[in-house]
Structures are given as C-alpha cells and as structure tokens.
Scaffold this active site. Structure first.
Site, PDB file in Angstrom:
ATOM      1  N   HIS A 402       0.805  -1.219   0.000  1.00  0.00           N
ATOM      2  CA  HIS A 402       0.000   0.000   0.000  1.00  0.00           C
ATOM      3  C   HIS A 402       0.841   1.275   0.000  1.00  0.00           C
ATOM      4  O   HIS A 402       0.311   2.369  -0.194  1.00  0.00           O
ATOM      5  CB  HIS A 402      -0.938   0.005   1.211  1.00  0.00           C
ATOM      6  CG  HIS A 402      -2.282   0.585   0.917  1.00  0.00           C
ATOM      7  ND1 HIS A 402      -2.496   1.545  -0.042  1.00  0.00           N
ATOM      8  CD2 HIS A 402      -3.507   0.340   1.460  1.00  0.00           C
ATOM      9  CE1 HIS A 402      -3.776   1.871  -0.083  1.00  0.00           C
ATOM     10  NE2 HIS A 402      -4.413   1.150   0.820  1.00  0.00           N
ATOM     11  N   ASP A 406      -1.985   2.015  -4.996  1.00  0.00           N
ATOM     12  CA  ASP A 406      -3.274   2.491  -4.483  1.00  0.00           C
ATOM     13  C   ASP A 406      -4.336   1.415  -4.666  1.00  0.00           C
ATOM     14  O   ASP A 406      -4.266   0.587  -5.580  1.00  0.00           O
ATOM     15  CB  ASP A 406      -3.701   3.764  -5.208  1.00  0.00           C
ATOM     16  CG  ASP A 406      -2.765   4.937  -4.932  1.00  0.00           C
ATOM     17  OD1 ASP A 406      -2.151   4.948  -3.835  1.00  0.00           O
ATOM     18  OD2 ASP A 406      -2.627   5.807  -5.802  1.00  0.00           O
TER      19      ASP A 406
END
Length: 430
Positions: A402, A406
């Site tokens: 992450h 995205d």
C-alpha cells in the site's frame, strides 16, 4: 599420516557466510575424493560441499544450524601424507589445548582416533554386534529429520527410546533399523488404535530452508503494509478452451494447466499496469519498474516454500510457459535449482492448487509490490440472463504494497486479469 583441514569454500556472488544444514558424514567415516561432506545454504539455494581429498573424518566444524563464515574450518580429515597442517602447527594446537583449555576453547584440539563404529543394515536379520542404548538420557529430546520422524511414526517407534548416532545425537534411518533389529518393538496399538494416549514433545530448531522462509516472511510482514483484494472469476469458458487445446495439441505440445493461462493474463494486464511489475527499495526510497516480466511461481517442496523464477514470461506462449514452470518446479523440489533460478522475480503467483480454499491472504515476496493468489475453482449455480445455470467460479486473492500501490489501481489491475480470463480468446490476440 597427516591432517587435512577443509575450509568453507567461497561459493561466489559476494557470499560471506552460509548456514550448515546437514552433515553427510560423521567422525570415523572414510571419505573419497569428491564425496559430498555437507549441505550448506546461502540466501537462496542449498549447496553441496565435496571433499577435495580422500581420508578419514576426524572432527566436524559445527552442528547443523550454525552459520559459518567463508574460510572457516568446515571439517578435518586424516590423510595419507603430510596433509595441509604442519607438524609444528599441530603441536602448538595440542600444547594450547592442554595448557589452557578454558581460555582456548575455540581452538580445535588435536584429533583423537575415533572409536570403531558398526554399520547396521535394515536387511540383516541377526542381532548387531553392539546394540544401541535402550533409552536416552533423562531430559534429552529426540532429534531427527522430518523424514525420520515420519518413518518412526509409521513404524510405531517412540523416538525417545532410540539412540541417535548422528551429530549431536541426531536420529537417522540407520538408527531406526538398528532399533528394530536389536529387538525394539513398535509401541502397542500404534497401527490399530487411534485412541491410544500419546506422550512427549519434540523441539525442532529452525535451520536451513525453513529458517530462510521464516526470516523472509517476517521481513515481508514487518516492512510491507499489505492490503488484499479478492475477486470472483468465472472460468467456465477458460476451462472449456483449455480442454479443447489439450485435446488438439497435448500429444505434441504437452497438457496445459490453468497456471500458464493465468500467467499469460498477468503478462498482458501488466502492459496497462506497469506499476505492479516492480520492486520497492524502501531503504533508498526507490521504486524500480521492469519491462521484462520475471514471474515468481511459489512452489511447495518437502523442505518448504521456494519461489522459482519464470524469466521473460512475456516472451513465452502457454505451452512454453507450462514446460518451463514444470522444469523449475522439479528443480526446486529436487534441490537442484540454481541461485539465478530462485532470485530476481518482479511479481509472483501463489497457488495451492486443489487445496486453494475460497480465499487466501498471500504474503508479498519482498521487495516486490504485488502477489497474485489463486484459489480452487468450484461449480456453483448462478443467474445468467434470468436463468439459473452451473458455472465454474474461482477467486483471485491478491496482496499489494500500500505504500506504492493504491487500492483503485489494484482493483483495476485484477479486473483486467478477470476480463482476460473470462474472455480467454483474448489471451491469444496481439
């Protein structure tokens, strides 16, 4: 006779230390030139260390699990001739060991003549010359390889009653044979009752490949903030196409499984999502995107999980891809995969095959940024055009880093793979 010290060789590629995984010999054994002495493990692969000379084993340089530097003494042999240790050096070592044993505990003492050993064959029916001890010392934990423990369980042998002749009392297959030949009996009811009480415990140190797996998984979870995305894929048409291709081409091209078709879908989807085919150096704060697709294929072996690398997957058709996956898997399971075949992947596929479950949360292969997890497919009733029909459905459970990926990009990437798999003719269109 002389003494010959064999040092840990330089395996190459800048490796400064290795882990000692397993001894192939023990003190008193006679070894031939080029005979394998021990298995050691680098960051990626297990390497066999051969003997450059013939001789008799005097001393071992450590127990399995110890980390040894390149150049450290691995093993000492008694050889015909002067050897590579001078008489003067031997005398110095002997005097140091006798004079101040507590202050020079790290110095290897002069070799002693090993006690005679007796080999015992499983096919011999008569009692051996020297039966092993019946019971281990109080508090001593039985130590043996997974294969030995499994065989002992199958035979109904309790390991705490078997004397281990290997390094540090390690129990070998020969010890199990000796136990049976000398009159040891399987525990009562071992094969006939599933309700007998069981006692004892085993302490199993993490060594070799299992230690490397533990370190890598811990490092990946510690450094990477994972998030997972699961999508259901209708693979009915894909399975129908795969069966037709196998009927037509299996005789000369080999059979296709789902994996090479999925690999092709990943390769095609990466054209629009190059940020997934990347590695993140979080120490330097640099993301490197790769044009070639070096696809890691997570492979289960008897010793643990390996990730052989399918290099330039973008250049392989499904049959070539299938053949290379099979070759890499066999090399990994047989322990013959080289370092270059176990490193350098840019994105990984993880599949548990028929044991894949409904979903998984795969751990990213650090320093990559994405991993595609394949679950098993099942046939279930679904609505299509107002009618209930049976369809073959499968989940893709994928994880992403992450920090650099995205959620929206990850979802779109998996949706692109889904569209390719649900319209499988597109896998063959350029």
């Amino acid at each position: 006779m002389g003494h010959y010290a064999i040092k840990m060789p330089d395996i190459g590629e800048g490796i400064a230390e290795v882990e000692l995984v397993e001894w192939r010999v023990k003190p008193g054994d006679t070894v031939a030139e080029d005979q394998i002495l021990a298995d050691v493990m680098t960051d990626k692969a297990t390497v066999e260390i051969p003997s450059p000379v013939a001789g008799t084993v005097l001393e071992l340089g450590g127990k399995p699990g110890v980390v040894m530097a390149v150049g450290a003494e691995l093993i000492r042999l008694e050889v015909v001739g002067a050897g590579n240790l001078s008489t003067k050096a031997e005398k110095v070592l002997a005097m140091a060991a006798v004079a101040t044993p507590t202050e020079n505990s790290s110095v290897i003492a002069p070799a002693r003549t090993p006690a005679p050993t007796h080999a015992i064959s499983a096919s011999v029916q008569s009692p051996p010359k020297a039966a092993p001890r019946a019971v281990q010392a109080p508090g001593e934990k039985p130590v043996g390889s997974p294969a030995v423990r499994q065989r002992a369980w199958d035979l109904g042998i309790q390991l705490q009653f078997v004397h281990g002749s290997g390094p540090a009392g390690r129990i070998t297959h020969e010890d199990l044979d000796a136990y049976l030949v000398s009159g040891g009996q399987p525990r009562a009811g071992a094969a006939s009752s599933g309700y007998a009480q069981r006692h004892g415990e085993e302490v199993l140190p993490l060594i070799g490949l299992r230690r490397k797996i533990a370190q890598k998984m811990q490092e990946a979870k510690r450094r990477i903030p994972h998030f997972s995305y699961v999508e259901e894929i209708d693979v009915t048409e894909l399975e129908a196409l795969r069966e037709q291709l196998n009927q037509r081409f299996s005789s000369d091209r080999g059979k296709l499984t789902l994996l090479p078709l999925l690999a092709r879908a990943v390769v095609l989807a990466l054209r629009d999502f190059p940020q997934m085919n990347a590695r993140f150096d979080d120490d330097a704060g640099v993301v490197t995107r790769y044009r070639p697709v070096h696809l890691g294929i997570a492979t289960q072996t008897d010793n643990g999980l390996l990730v052989p690398v399918l290099r330039h997957a973008e250049a392989l058709n499904p049959w070539a891809c299938s053949e290379e996956i099979a070759r890499l898997a066999e090399a990994g399971r047989s322990g013959k995969a080289g370092r270059d075949e176990l490193s350098g992947s840019t994105i990984t596929i993880s599949s548990l095959g028929p044991l894949g479950g409904l979903m998984t949360t795969p751990v990213i292969n650090h320093p990559e940024v994405a991993i595609i997890g394949v679950n098993k497919f099942v046939e279930r009733p679904v609505f299509r055009d107002g009618a209930v029909v049976g369809r073959k459905l499968m989940n893709l459970s994928s994880s992403f880093d992450h920090r650099v990926v995205d959620g929206m990009d990850a979802a779109q990437f998996i949706q692109a793979i889904r569209k390719l798999l649900e319209t499988p003719a597109m896998l063959f269109v350029e």
